[in-house]
Design a protein around this motif. Structure first.
Motif, PDB file in Angstrom:
ATOM      1  N   ALA A  13      28.828  34.315  34.205  1.00 49.27           N
ATOM      2  CA  ALA A  13      29.400  35.670  34.186  1.00 49.27           C
ATOM      3  C   ALA A  13      30.230  35.960  35.436  1.00 49.27           C
ATOM      4  CB  ALA A  13      28.291  36.702  34.042  1.00 49.27           C
ATOM      5  N   LEU A  14      29.863  35.393  36.561  1.00 47.99           N
ATOM      6  CA  LEU A  14      30.620  35.616  37.799  1.00 47.99           C
ATOM      7  C   LEU A  14      31.824  34.682  37.916  1.00 47.99           C
ATOM      8  CD1 LEU A  14      27.749  36.079  40.403  1.00 47.99           C
ATOM      9  CD2 LEU A  14      29.225  37.845  39.437  1.00 47.99           C
ATOM     10  N   SER A  15      31.689  33.471  37.403  1.00 43.95           N
ATOM     11  CA  SER A  15      32.753  32.496  37.607  1.00 43.95           C
ATOM     12  C   SER A  15      33.990  32.761  36.754  1.00 43.95           C
ATOM     13  CB  SER A  15      32.238  31.075  37.358  1.00 43.95           C
ATOM     14  OG  SER A  15      31.808  30.917  36.039  1.00 43.95           O
ATOM     15  N   ILE A  16      33.829  33.355  35.597  1.00 45.16           N
ATOM     16  CA  ILE A  16      35.005  33.616  34.748  1.00 45.16           C
ATOM     17  C   ILE A  16      35.966  34.614  35.393  1.00 45.16           C
ATOM     18  CG2 ILE A  16      35.768  34.557  32.527  1.00 45.16           C
ATOM     19  CD1 ILE A  16      33.309  33.200  31.283  1.00 45.16           C
ATOM     20  N   PRO A  17      35.488  35.804  35.816  1.00 48.41           N
ATOM     21  CA  PRO A  17      36.451  36.712  36.452  1.00 48.41           C
ATOM     22  C   PRO A  17      36.962  36.198  37.805  1.00 48.41           C
ATOM     23  CG  PRO A  17      34.267  37.720  36.352  1.00 48.41           C
ATOM     24  CD  PRO A  17      34.199  36.430  35.617  1.00 48.41           C
ATOM     25  N   ILE A  34      39.889  33.767  37.076  1.00 48.47           N
ATOM     26  CA  ILE A  34      41.111  34.497  36.727  1.00 48.47           C
ATOM     27  C   ILE A  34      41.683  35.209  37.952  1.00 48.47           C
ATOM     28  CG2 ILE A  34      42.021  36.392  35.324  1.00 48.47           C
ATOM     29  CD1 ILE A  34      39.850  35.572  33.223  1.00 48.47           C
ATOM     30  N   GLY A  35      40.826  35.862  38.709  1.00 43.23           N
ATOM     31  CA  GLY A  35      41.286  36.597  39.885  1.00 43.23           C
ATOM     32  C   GLY A  35      41.902  35.704  40.940  1.00 43.23           C
ATOM     33  N   CYS A  36      41.257  34.575  41.236  1.00 45.54           N
ATOM     34  CA  CYS A  36      41.804  33.645  42.228  1.00 45.54           C
ATOM     35  C   CYS A  36      43.124  33.054  41.773  1.00 45.54           C
ATOM     36  CB  CYS A  36      40.799  32.533  42.522  1.00 45.54           C
ATOM     37  SG  CYS A  36      39.392  33.028  43.516  1.00 45.54           S
ATOM     38  N   PHE A  37      43.206  32.711  40.493  1.00 45.45           N
ATOM     39  CA  PHE A  37      44.453  32.137  39.980  1.00 45.45           C
ATOM     40  C   PHE A  37      45.601  33.143  40.063  1.00 45.45           C
ATOM     41  CE2 PHE A  37      47.456  31.172  36.570  1.00 45.45           C
ATOM     42  CZ  PHE A  37      47.811  29.879  36.933  1.00 45.45           C
ATOM     43  N   LEU A  38      45.339  34.361  39.617  1.00 42.89           N
ATOM     44  CA  LEU A  38      46.400  35.377  39.664  1.00 42.89           C
ATOM     45  C   LEU A  38      46.804  35.701  41.096  1.00 42.89           C
ATOM     46  CD1 LEU A  38      45.239  37.787  36.818  1.00 42.89           C
ATOM     47  CD2 LEU A  38      47.111  36.124  36.769  1.00 42.89           C
TER      48      LEU A  38
END
Length: 65
Positions: free
Chosen positions: A43-47, A50-54
């Motif tokens: 649950a923590l790794s998915i957002p 995405i956040g780090c990539f963006l």
């Protein structure tokens, strides 16, 4: 690429690997760390992925101009 965007991209890769590993652990039946901990990691790794990539893309684009 700046050092900041490189670190963010590396963080995105690491969290994506954690997400995939968590999915495999949960689908195997009995995760080594337990279902709750593995679910929290997922649950923590998915957002975070995405956040780090963006953030890495935004930083790279800002420094190209």
């Amino acid at each position: 690429m700046t050092p900041k965007s490189g670190i963010l991209l590396a963080g995105s890769c690491i969290t994506a690997i954690a997400a995939v590993g968590s999915v495999f652990e949960l689908s195997s039946g009995e995760p080594e760390l337990g279902s709750l901990v593995t679910g929290i990691i997922l649950a923590l790794s998915i957002p975070l992925t995405i956040g780090c990539f963006l953030a890495a893309v935004r930083d790279t684009r800002a420094n190209q101009k």
